[in-house]
Design a protein around this motif. Sequence first.
Motif: not given
Length: 132
Positions: A49, A58, A60, A65
Amino acid sequence: EVQLQASGGGLVQAGGSLRLSCAASGFPSDDYAIGWFRQAPGKDREGVSCISTRDGRTYYADSVEGRVTISSDNARDTAYLQLDNVKPEDTAVYYCAAESAPNIHVGLPYYCSGSGRYMDYWGQGTQVTVSS
């Protein structure tokens, strides 16, 4: 000189939670991406991440996730990785990394996926071990 100081690893039971911290120093501006990569025994390093300090975007990895939350405290130049509902396959050495390339906030998947070869700055690893 950019420095990254990671902390927060340890032993946790499956289903539990853990928070990693990464304190950054030496960046000339507050516009950079910071995040986490991990390397399990016998496996390649992989991105987990990242977050942009510019706008909070962001990234991920699919494998985490929904179980991982990244955040940053720009006043403290510190990023946090919250791991919830951890699984034995989360066991790895976790590395904090950062990059200050121009417009990196729109390129997080490029920089933060894979082995992290485009990230210029690395902290020391911190071990996370999940027991079943």
